[in-house]
Design a protein around this motif. Sequence first.
Motif, mmCIF file in Angstrom:
data_model
loop_
_atom_site.group_PDB
_atom_site.id
_atom_site.type_symbol
_atom_site.label_atom_id
_atom_site.label_comp_id
_atom_site.label_asym_id
_atom_site.label_seq_id
_atom_site.Cartn_x
_atom_site.Cartn_y
_atom_site.Cartn_z
ATOM 1 N N HIS A 81 1.382 -1.202 -0.070
ATOM 2 C CA HIS A 81 0.000 0.277 -0.029
ATOM 3 C C HIS A 81 1.093 1.241 -0.159
ATOM 4 C CE1 HIS A 81 0.631 0.640 4.889
ATOM 5 N NE2 HIS A 81 0.153 1.670 4.208
ATOM 6 N N GLY A 82 0.363 2.207 -0.411
ATOM 7 C CA GLY A 82 0.994 3.590 -0.749
ATOM 8 C C GLY A 82 -0.341 4.886 -0.345
ATOM 9 N N THR A 83 0.639 5.810 -0.160
ATOM 10 C CA THR A 83 -0.335 7.232 -1.059
ATOM 11 C C THR A 83 -0.681 7.960 -2.334
ATOM 12 O OG1 THR A 83 1.049 8.554 -0.076
ATOM 13 C CG2 THR A 83 0.079 7.546 1.970
ATOM 14 N N THR A 84 -1.816 8.392 -2.674
ATOM 15 C CA THR A 84 -2.147 9.095 -3.831
ATOM 16 C C THR A 84 -2.006 9.945 -3.029
ATOM 17 O OG1 THR A 84 -3.046 9.399 -5.875
ATOM 18 C CG2 THR A 84 -3.882 7.792 -3.588
ATOM 19 N N TYR A 85 -1.027 11.871 -4.264
ATOM 20 C CA TYR A 85 -1.695 12.563 -3.819
ATOM 21 C C TYR A 85 -2.542 13.188 -5.035
ATOM 22 C CZ TYR A 85 -0.920 17.769 -1.787
ATOM 23 O OH TYR A 85 -0.926 18.935 -1.585
ATOM 24 N N LEU A 86 -3.246 13.390 -4.642
ATOM 25 C CA LEU A 86 -5.064 14.336 -5.861
ATOM 26 C C LEU A 86 -4.691 15.632 -5.403
ATOM 27 C CD1 LEU A 86 -7.522 11.320 -5.627
ATOM 28 C CD2 LEU A 86 -5.132 11.117 -7.199
ATOM 29 N N THR A 87 -4.683 16.386 -5.873
ATOM 30 C CA THR A 87 -4.867 17.835 -6.238
ATOM 31 C C THR A 87 -6.162 18.040 -6.435
ATOM 32 O OG1 THR A 87 -2.411 18.026 -6.521
ATOM 33 C CG2 THR A 87 -4.025 19.994 -6.856
ATOM 34 N N ARG A 88 -7.396 18.626 -5.762
ATOM 35 C CA ARG A 88 -8.950 19.150 -6.154
ATOM 36 C C ARG A 88 -8.469 19.782 -7.420
ATOM 37 N NH1 ARG A 88 -10.131 23.725 -2.042
ATOM 38 N NH2 ARG A 88 -9.215 25.000 -3.327
ATOM 39 N N THR A 89 -7.881 20.335 -8.409
ATOM 40 C CA THR A 89 -8.051 21.399 -9.216
ATOM 41 C C THR A 89 -7.634 19.893 -10.883
ATOM 42 O OG1 THR A 89 -5.549 21.633 -9.648
ATOM 43 C CG2 THR A 89 -7.533 23.662 -8.760
ATOM 44 N N GLN A 90 -7.491 18.990 -10.723
ATOM 45 C CA GLN A 90 -6.896 18.411 -11.364
ATOM 46 C C GLN A 90 -8.427 16.893 -11.407
ATOM 47 O OE1 GLN A 90 -4.281 18.298 -13.385
ATOM 48 N NE2 GLN A 90 -3.088 20.010 -11.861
ATOM 49 N N THR B 2 -6.565 31.439 -20.416
ATOM 50 C CA THR B 2 -4.943 30.857 -20.324
ATOM 51 C C THR B 2 -5.068 30.364 -18.414
ATOM 52 O OG1 THR B 2 -3.655 31.321 -21.670
ATOM 53 C CG2 THR B 2 -2.369 30.316 -19.603
ATOM 54 N N ILE B 3 -5.068 31.204 -17.696
ATOM 55 C CA ILE B 3 -4.622 30.795 -16.452
ATOM 56 C C ILE B 3 -6.494 29.922 -15.941
ATOM 57 C CG2 ILE B 3 -5.079 32.291 -14.095
ATOM 58 C CD1 ILE B 3 -3.943 34.507 -15.246
ATOM 59 N N PHE B 4 -7.536 30.664 -16.130
ATOM 60 C CA PHE B 4 -9.170 30.058 -15.877
ATOM 61 C C PHE B 4 -9.948 28.988 -16.540
ATOM 62 C CE2 PHE B 4 -8.903 34.348 -14.170
ATOM 63 C CZ PHE B 4 -8.977 34.299 -13.028
ATOM 64 N N LYS B 5 -9.018 29.011 -17.515
ATOM 65 C CA LYS B 5 -9.790 27.800 -18.230
ATOM 66 C C LYS B 5 -8.871 26.410 -18.620
ATOM 67 C CE LYS B 5 -11.656 26.928 -23.061
ATOM 68 N NZ LYS B 5 -12.889 27.495 -24.096
ATOM 69 N N ILE B 6 -7.277 26.971 -19.652
ATOM 70 C CA ILE B 6 -6.472 25.674 -19.892
ATOM 71 C C ILE B 6 -5.421 25.536 -18.930
ATOM 72 C CG2 ILE B 6 -5.154 25.582 -21.420
ATOM 73 C CD1 ILE B 6 -6.168 27.658 -22.666
ATOM 74 N N VAL B 7 -5.023 26.185 -17.962
ATOM 75 C CA VAL B 7 -3.939 25.832 -17.412
ATOM 76 C C VAL B 7 -3.960 25.977 -15.516
ATOM 77 C CG1 VAL B 7 -1.403 25.510 -16.873
ATOM 78 C CG2 VAL B 7 -1.962 26.087 -19.361
ATOM 79 N N PRO B 8 -5.090 25.449 -15.301
ATOM 80 C CA PRO B 8 -4.614 25.881 -13.616
ATOM 81 C C PRO B 8 -3.829 26.476 -12.879
ATOM 82 C CG PRO B 8 -5.710 23.205 -13.744
ATOM 83 C CD PRO B 8 -5.664 24.088 -14.837
ATOM 84 N N TYR B 9 -2.509 25.361 -12.581
ATOM 85 C CA TYR B 9 -1.552 25.708 -12.357
ATOM 86 C C TYR B 9 -0.571 27.240 -12.509
ATOM 87 C CZ TYR B 9 -1.594 21.194 -10.248
ATOM 88 O OH TYR B 9 -1.559 20.117 -9.224
ATOM 89 N N CYS B 10 -1.562 27.928 -13.470
ATOM 90 C CA CYS B 10 -0.389 29.145 -14.118
ATOM 91 C C CYS B 10 -0.426 29.757 -13.006
ATOM 92 C CB CYS B 10 -0.863 29.210 -16.000
ATOM 93 S SG CYS B 10 -0.013 30.929 -16.112
#
Length: 442
Positions: free
Chosen positions: A135-144, A333-341
């Motif tokens: 077993h392990g941990t999986t980091y799930l980012t809520r924007t993904q 770009t910021i709000f639609k395509i790349v949420p990390y930008c």
Amino acid sequence: RGEIDAICRKNALQDGPALLFENIRGYPGWRCLKESLTARRRMAWAVNIDDPKGFVRRMASKIERQVPPVQVETGPVKEIKIIGEDVDLIKFPFPIAGAFEVTPNVNGAVHTCKDPETGWQNVSIRRLGVKSERHGTTYLTRTQQDSIIYGIWRKRGEPMPCAYVIGADPVLELVSQLKAPMGYCEYDFWGAITGRPLEVVKCETSDLFVPAHAEIVIEGEVPVDERELDTPYQEAWGYHCGCSVTPKFIVKCITMRRDAIYRDISSGWVPNETHRMGGAMAAVSVLRELQKEFPGVIDVNALAMGISLIVIQVEKSATKVWPGLAKYLGSITIFKIVPYCRTVVVVDEDTDIYNLEDIFFALANKFLPSKDMTVFEHIGGVGMLNPVEAWGDGYHTTEAIILDCTEPPPPYDGGYKRGIAKPTEKILRMVEEEWNKYGFKE
């Protein structure tokens, strides 16, 4: 501990080759592949593009005609099958990179999961924190998108089946980094680039499909409400994230080639493969989406962390007739395509977006903060992955900025009308052609 990744960073700084590590201490018989997609020229080779500088533009056009995968009965990744109590994650040669990394991680595996309601299978790159043999941990980012899919499974009260593919081919690793809209499967983009369907096989323990020619596949599930402590890790933003409680991943099966090569992708301190590969494909995603709505966009490049700072090149004639164009493109770009930008810089066609000196020249000579800067406050962040969020309203909330470094509109563009102070294009071309005759060496 850390030696392999330290070698990789020095190699990346020198724009060195892909690296295959052999004779790994403590892991007899194993080989580990690193750095295969750090250099832009190798990304271009992988997708049959002859000019690395044209990688983003060519890739944006290549992925338009998707080809879905084809299921086959078996493949090399099924040569060895380890199921149930015999599963042992600890045997893999995990390079431990960060000074504060406590437990090993599967770095850069292609992760796949499926929406139980629509059947859409999502593909991305994720890490798996190894906590024990099974077993392990999986980091799930809520924007993904995979985190959104996990939310659907939780609402149903069912564990989410998923798989980690170690050693997928370079094309799949690249397309896994596309910022495609919900509902698009990255396997289809693999087909668009290669011109043929990706051969996939069904997992042993779920109805997920994985590449038949991969090196290793770790199958398992993420329970509805079981959590584990995730320890510090050298994250993509270049710093160690702190400890957090994240979803647990339970391993059910491992399939692999008989002589499998372990594939690992470096993260953390720039430059590294995560930044270079993720940035290049983020740029492809931005260019592809922006050109659909506005053909005046010429090219896109990603700097810094790869997807945190994006530079957009536009035709000068477009900015003259549409003074708010930079804000429009940056917002999409910021709000639609790349949420990390978090930073978008928009420049004219006479700025070389692959030359930092050129970009800073535009910032110094075409940017006026009181008129050319747009700041967005209180927008969604990524949590502990990005340490600067704590300086604002706390983790998961951040800010973004758009810098308009294009020439001002009429009548304020008088100082630019003669163009950049340089010799004529005819003379510049002549010097390029005659360079060796002057006695210089390339």
